[in-house]
Structure formats: C-alpha cells, structure tokens
Design a protein around this motif. Structure first.
Motif, mmCIF file in Angstrom:
data_model
loop_
_atom_site.group_PDB
_atom_site.id
_atom_site.type_symbol
_atom_site.label_atom_id
_atom_site.label_comp_id
_atom_site.label_asym_id
_atom_site.label_seq_id
_atom_site.Cartn_x
_atom_site.Cartn_y
_atom_site.Cartn_z
ATOM 1 N N ILE A 103 0.810 -1.224 0.000
ATOM 2 C CA ILE A 103 0.000 0.000 0.000
ATOM 3 C C ILE A 103 0.843 1.274 0.000
ATOM 4 C CG2 ILE A 103 -1.898 -1.196 1.152
ATOM 5 C CD1 ILE A 103 -1.205 0.284 3.686
ATOM 6 N N ALA A 104 2.138 1.149 0.274
ATOM 7 C CA ALA A 104 3.000 2.331 0.362
ATOM 8 C C ALA A 104 2.932 3.231 -0.879
ATOM 9 C CB ALA A 104 4.442 1.921 0.652
ATOM 10 N N PRO A 105 2.948 2.665 -2.121
ATOM 11 C CA PRO A 105 2.916 3.547 -3.305
ATOM 12 C C PRO A 105 1.627 4.349 -3.445
ATOM 13 C CG PRO A 105 3.685 1.335 -3.881
ATOM 14 C CD PRO A 105 3.132 1.250 -2.497
ATOM 15 N N TRP A 106 0.592 3.988 -2.719
ATOM 16 C CA TRP A 106 -0.704 4.650 -2.835
ATOM 17 C C TRP A 106 -0.896 5.758 -1.796
ATOM 18 C CZ3 TRP A 106 -3.850 2.627 -6.737
ATOM 19 C CH2 TRP A 106 -3.431 1.405 -7.268
ATOM 20 N N ASP A 157 -5.256 11.214 4.509
ATOM 21 C CA ASP A 157 -4.726 11.980 5.634
ATOM 22 C C ASP A 157 -4.013 11.046 6.604
ATOM 23 O OD1 ASP A 157 -6.738 10.702 7.031
ATOM 24 O OD2 ASP A 157 -8.033 12.456 7.173
ATOM 25 N N ALA A 158 -3.810 11.483 7.822
ATOM 26 C CA ALA A 158 -2.986 10.736 8.777
ATOM 27 C C ALA A 158 -3.711 9.572 9.436
ATOM 28 C CB ALA A 158 -2.463 11.691 9.852
ATOM 29 N N SER A 159 -5.015 9.417 9.191
ATOM 30 C CA SER A 159 -5.769 8.355 9.861
ATOM 31 C C SER A 159 -5.387 6.977 9.314
ATOM 32 C CB SER A 159 -7.269 8.578 9.673
ATOM 33 O OG SER A 159 -7.991 7.455 10.139
ATOM 34 N N SER A 160 -5.089 6.063 10.205
ATOM 35 C CA SER A 160 -4.750 4.701 9.784
ATOM 36 C C SER A 160 -5.988 3.904 9.396
ATOM 37 C CB SER A 160 -4.020 3.971 10.920
ATOM 38 O OG SER A 160 -4.843 3.902 12.076
ATOM 39 N N ALA A 161 -7.176 4.474 9.598
ATOM 40 C CA ALA A 161 -8.422 3.775 9.254
ATOM 41 C C ALA A 161 -8.784 3.920 7.780
ATOM 42 C CB ALA A 161 -9.568 4.303 10.111
ATOM 43 N N ALA A 191 1.761 12.916 2.278
ATOM 44 C CA ALA A 191 1.789 11.468 2.525
ATOM 45 C C ALA A 191 0.833 11.188 3.673
ATOM 46 C CB ALA A 191 3.200 11.003 2.872
ATOM 47 N N GLY A 192 0.173 10.037 3.607
ATOM 48 C CA GLY A 192 -0.799 9.688 4.635
ATOM 49 C C GLY A 192 -0.724 8.224 4.995
ATOM 50 N N HIS A 193 -1.810 7.723 5.575
ATOM 51 C CA HIS A 193 -1.873 6.338 6.033
ATOM 52 C C HIS A 193 -3.181 5.704 5.566
ATOM 53 C CE1 HIS A 193 1.037 8.208 8.810
ATOM 54 N NE2 HIS A 193 1.610 7.018 8.815
ATOM 55 N N ALA A 194 -3.205 4.395 5.545
ATOM 56 C CA ALA A 194 -4.412 3.643 5.197
ATOM 57 C C ALA A 194 -4.273 2.228 5.713
ATOM 58 C CB ALA A 194 -4.627 3.636 3.684
ATOM 59 N N GLN A 195 -5.412 1.612 5.977
ATOM 60 C CA GLN A 195 -5.381 0.213 6.392
ATOM 61 C C GLN A 195 -5.449 -0.722 5.196
ATOM 62 O OE1 GLN A 195 -8.916 -1.416 8.351
ATOM 63 N NE2 GLN A 195 -10.021 0.510 7.950
ATOM 64 N N ALA A 196 -5.911 -0.180 4.040
ATOM 65 C CA ALA A 196 -6.047 -1.045 2.870
ATOM 66 C C ALA A 196 -6.163 -0.213 1.608
ATOM 67 C CB ALA A 196 -7.277 -1.945 3.004
ATOM 68 N N VAL A 197 -5.779 -0.816 0.494
ATOM 69 C CA VAL A 197 -6.053 -0.294 -0.849
ATOM 70 C C VAL A 197 -6.986 -1.284 -1.523
ATOM 71 C CG1 VAL A 197 -5.089 0.222 -3.121
ATOM 72 C CG2 VAL A 197 -3.846 0.905 -1.053
ATOM 73 N N VAL A 198 -8.100 -0.797 -2.058
ATOM 74 C CA VAL A 198 -9.084 -1.655 -2.715
ATOM 75 C C VAL A 198 -9.177 -1.260 -4.176
ATOM 76 C CG1 VAL A 198 -11.475 -2.475 -2.717
ATOM 77 C CG2 VAL A 198 -10.364 -1.860 -0.565
ATOM 78 N N ARG A 199 -9.157 -2.274 -5.058
ATOM 79 C CA ARG A 199 -9.217 -2.032 -6.504
ATOM 80 C C ARG A 199 -10.389 -2.818 -7.091
ATOM 81 N NH1 ARG A 199 -4.288 -4.196 -8.896
ATOM 82 N NH2 ARG A 199 -4.786 -2.925 -10.726
ATOM 83 N N PRO A 200 -11.600 -2.324 -6.934
ATOM 84 C CA PRO A 200 -12.773 -3.029 -7.454
ATOM 85 C C PRO A 200 -12.770 -3.060 -8.979
ATOM 86 C CG PRO A 200 -13.390 -0.857 -6.666
ATOM 87 C CD PRO A 200 -11.969 -1.063 -6.273
ATOM 88 N N ALA A 201 -13.500 -4.041 -9.533
ATOM 89 C CA ALA A 201 -13.533 -4.213 -10.982
ATOM 90 C C ALA A 201 -14.875 -3.856 -11.593
ATOM 91 C CB ALA A 201 -13.174 -5.663 -11.340
ATOM 92 N N SER A 202 -15.834 -3.410 -10.770
ATOM 93 C CA SER A 202 -17.157 -3.091 -11.299
ATOM 94 C C SER A 202 -17.844 -2.096 -10.373
ATOM 95 C CB SER A 202 -18.015 -4.352 -11.419
ATOM 96 O OG SER A 202 -18.327 -4.864 -10.121
#
Length: 470
Positions: A26-29, A83-87, A38-49
């Motif tokens: 997830i770092a590149p995102w 943003d800075a939220s890890s959620a 730069a911020g934080h995230a718990q996940a990157v989601v790539r839906p297809a539809s």
C-alpha cells in the motif's frame, strides 16, 4: 488501527485479489505525485465493477471507515492522498477501464472512470471523432479524476472545461447507493442537474464510476503559430484579432514568458530557441478545422501577417509539418518539468478575467519584487481562457528550503492580488489539501455554507475523502 473483521468482510465483497493490506503493497498509494503529501491507510481496494464499488462503499459507510478515491495520481493539490488516519481505505478504479460505448450517430462516449484519458482520445479518433479534453498528463490521468477535479487543459478556449463535455454520470454515493445518471441526452430539463454537483467535488460527495461525454468532429487539419510578443497587452490584442478572424477554429491560445523559455532551454533536451533574438514573452496559437489544410494555412498566414503589420507581435513562425507543430508545442509543454528540474518552487494555478491579465502581471510582479527582487516568476498558461500558472522559483543561490520559510507569505501576495481582480485561487487543479485554508479565506462565506450543507446532505457520516476542500 486495522480492523481485521472489517477487512475480512471487505475481502468477501470484492475478492482477495482486489484488496491489499501489507505495508509494502500500500505504500505507493499513500503519497502524491509531487511528494508534498503522505498519509496512512489500512487497505487499498481495486474493485472491478460498479457493483463492487457500491459494496465496498456500503460496508465502509456501515463501519464509518473513511474512503479516499484515487485516480491516476496526477493532481497537484493532494486531493487523492489520504490523511494521517490509519483507518483510511484508498479506493482505486484503475481496473475499471472499459469503454462501454462509442456512438458515432449521437456522437457520445460512455466510459468507466478508470480509463486513461489518452486511450479514450485515441479510441474515439479511430472512429473519426474528437474528445477535446487534452492535458499534459493525459497518458496517465484517469477519467474519474478528470471529472472529479473538473479538469481544464489546453483546449478550454474552444470547448470549455470538463463539465461542459459531460452528458451523464454513474456514481456511487456515500451510503453505497448507485446514482444512475448515465444518460446521453443533449436535452433533459427535468429538475436539478445533479451530476454537476459530483463534477469538481474531488470525491467528497461520491465516487464517479462512469461517464457519458460529448464527442466532436475530428480535426485532422491543424496549424500552430509561435509568436514573439513584447508585452501581455500585445498578447491580448493578438488574442482579440485571432478570435475575430478565426472564430471557433482557435483551439488553444497559450502564453509564456522569456524566463519560461530560458528554463526549458537549460533543462530540456531536444529543444532550441524559437527565434534568433530573445523576446519578453511568447504566444502559441493552435487553429484546427475539418477543411483542407491549404485553406486553414492561408487564413492563418493572413491573420499573422496582419498582426505583424500592426505590431502585435515582433516575430512569428507558422508550422510547416507535424514534426514542427509538435516541436513548437514541446517548448510550451516542457515548462513544468523544466521548473521542477531547476529546483524547489511554488505553484499558483489561478484564473482571472482575460482583460485583467496584463494589469495583474504588472501589479503581481511588483509585489513579488518588493518581497524579494531576485525571486523568479515563471508565468505561463492558457491565456485565452484566463488561466495562468503563476509559479515562483527561488533566487539563484538560495537554499533548497527557501520556500519552506517564504512560501506561505509569497502565496498570500499572489492570491491577494488575484482576489483584487475578481479572480479565482484555483482554475483547473481543484482545492485538495493544498488550497484548503485559502479556500476558506477567499471564497464567499455564503457559498462555503451552502457547500457544507450539500456535503452534509450527501455524506452525513463524513467518510468521503476527508480533509479535502473543507
């Protein structure tokens, strides 16, 4: 903090191949193209539809998890950076890149939000049609991001901003409902035009998943003029002449100063000085039509001949081939990269009444020189529609962190002057994080209140792209 139960349910909705949670994945995102945010995230989601997007958003709404929509990451204001939220959940539509329909009778295109703009332009060109939206980043930016920022580009003087090309939109709203507004009608007077709220909203009101766009005739006949002008008032006079004589054939009218050319010559390969003498500024005009090239060239040469006779330009060159046309455009298009190679700088994407541009350039320049006489304004932009990129490069020899100390004060100088002329602090790049404080300072309080009320109506949980615009 990562919620494993939430992530498990999210994986069930979109499939394990569409969700990434490992830090190295997830770092590149998590950062913007310019490296400012730069911020934080718990996940990157790539839906297809669209169905998967709706399922993801519905689950996030239920769990009150913030969503950050992500396009091609070519924006300059941090609008697609969490943003800075890890959620946070970063939601990318890059797998949704289908062209659903090209209609050469109705002259419309229906495409998904993850489509690369350049690919769309080439696809419709193969059908002898034109998608007028054209940006320097068109081979990496995505349609959804173009709509979400109401992108501009070089052809606005003829075709208008992105919103003027949009006939319909499909979007997922913050509660997971799908807004089915993907119509290709040219006329539909049935109440409020809700799609216009989503265009330019930077993902704060929902996620655009597809759009229907107007197509125009393909303009295979193009002629470019590069003219040397001694002042902005002369450029304005030239603009009036070309507009009067060439009308809708004028597709672009770009202005840039000698300092821009100096940077490009110093920092870019394969570029040479446009004229034997250095001039104060330059104008690049593109004319395009469906007529034969001889007729367009004759019109162009006649107009430029008149401009030279009247002293509106000191020198001029008309493209004789596609190679020469591209070479003239390269001089303009390399300015941003040349400035980046030159070192740290601050950018100001502003718009002004076209007639006020010459006066603004004088008064803004005076303010900057008063602050520090060695600061280098690098001024270029879409003169024909009032959009200037009023950028500032640090004085020669100044440390790399010069703008860390002086950037905010200099931006205030520029934007105060923009406001004095009734201009806008953002012409085509949006607000994002970069201009959030200035937005609240320079925008009318009533407009801000109404926008906040719209935001509350669409997104009462406040989960859509938090920290952007407001």
């Amino acid at each position: 903090m990562t919620d494993t139960s939430f992530l498990q349910r999210l994986t069930e909705k979109v499939g394990p191949g569409a969700i990434f949670t490992a830090p190295h994945d997830i770092a590149p995102w998590l950062s913007d193209w310019r490296g400012l945010y730069a911020g934080h995230a718990q996940a990157v989601v790539r839906p297809a539809s669209t169905v998967e997007v709706a399922a993801c958003v519905s689950l996030c709404a239920e769990a009150r998890v913030p969503i950050v929509p992500r396009g091609g990451n070519t924006g300059l204001c941090g609008g697609a950076t969490p943003d800075a939220s890890s959620a946070n959940v970063v939601l990318s539509l890059d797998r949704m890149h289908a062209i659903r329909n090209i209609d050469i009778i109705g002259n419309t295109l229906v495409a998904e939000a993850g489509c690369i703009l350049g690919n769309l332009r080439r696809a419709v060109a193969d059908e002898h049609r034109l998608l007028p939206l054209s940006l320097a980043a068109e081979d990496s930016c995505q349609l959804g991001g173009n709509l979400s920022t109401n992108a501009g580009g070089v052809n606005v003087v003829r075709y208008g901003m992105t919103r003027e090309l949009v006939l319909g939109i499909e979007a997922v709203l913050p509660n997971g409902e799908v807004f089915n507004g993907l119509r290709t009608l040219r006329k539909d007077n049935t109440g409020y035009d809700l799609k216009q709220l989503l265009i330019g909203a930077e993902g704060t009101l929902g996620i655009i998943t597809a759009a229907a766009l107007r197509l125009l005739p393909r303009n295979d006949v193009r002629v470019v003029v590069l003219a040397a002008v001694e002042s902005a008032p002369r450029a304005l006079d030239l603009f009036k002449l070309v507009f009067e004589q060439c009308g809708h054939r004028m597709q672009a009218f770009e202005f840039f100063t000698a300092e821009c050319v100096d940077l490009v010559l110093a920092q870019s390969d394969g570029v040479r000085a446009p004229f034997p003498m250095r001039h104060a500024s330059y104008v690049l005009v593109e004319l395009a039509d469906t007529v034969d090239e001889t007729a367009l060239r004759a019109l162009t040469e006649d107009v430029i001949g008149t401009a030279l006779e009247r002293g509106l330009c000191a020198d001029a060159a008309v493209s004789e081939s596609i190679a020469q046309l591209n070479s003239m455009w390269k001089l303009r298009e390399e300015i941003s990269e040349a400035q980046r190679a030159d070192g740290t700088h601050v950018k100001h994407d502003v718009s002004l009444p076209v007639a006020s541009i010459p006066a603004f350039l004088v008064s803004a320049g005076e303010r900057i020189r008063k602050y520090h006489p060695a600061i280098r304004p690098i001024v270029f932009g879409h003169f024909g529609d009032g959009n200037l990129h009023y950028n500032l490069s640090r004085p020669f020899g100044a440390p790399d962190d010069y703008f860390a100390q002086h950037g905010e004060a200099l931006t205030a100088e520029v934007l105060d002057e923009v406001a004095r002329y009734g201009g806008s602090i953002s012409a085509e790049h949006g607000i994002g994080q970069l201009k959030r404080d200035y937005f609240s300072q320079y925008k009318d309080p009533l407009e801000i209140r109404l926008m906040r009320e719209v935001k509350q109506l669409f997104d009462p949980r406040g989960i859509m792209n938090p920290g952007k615009i407001f």
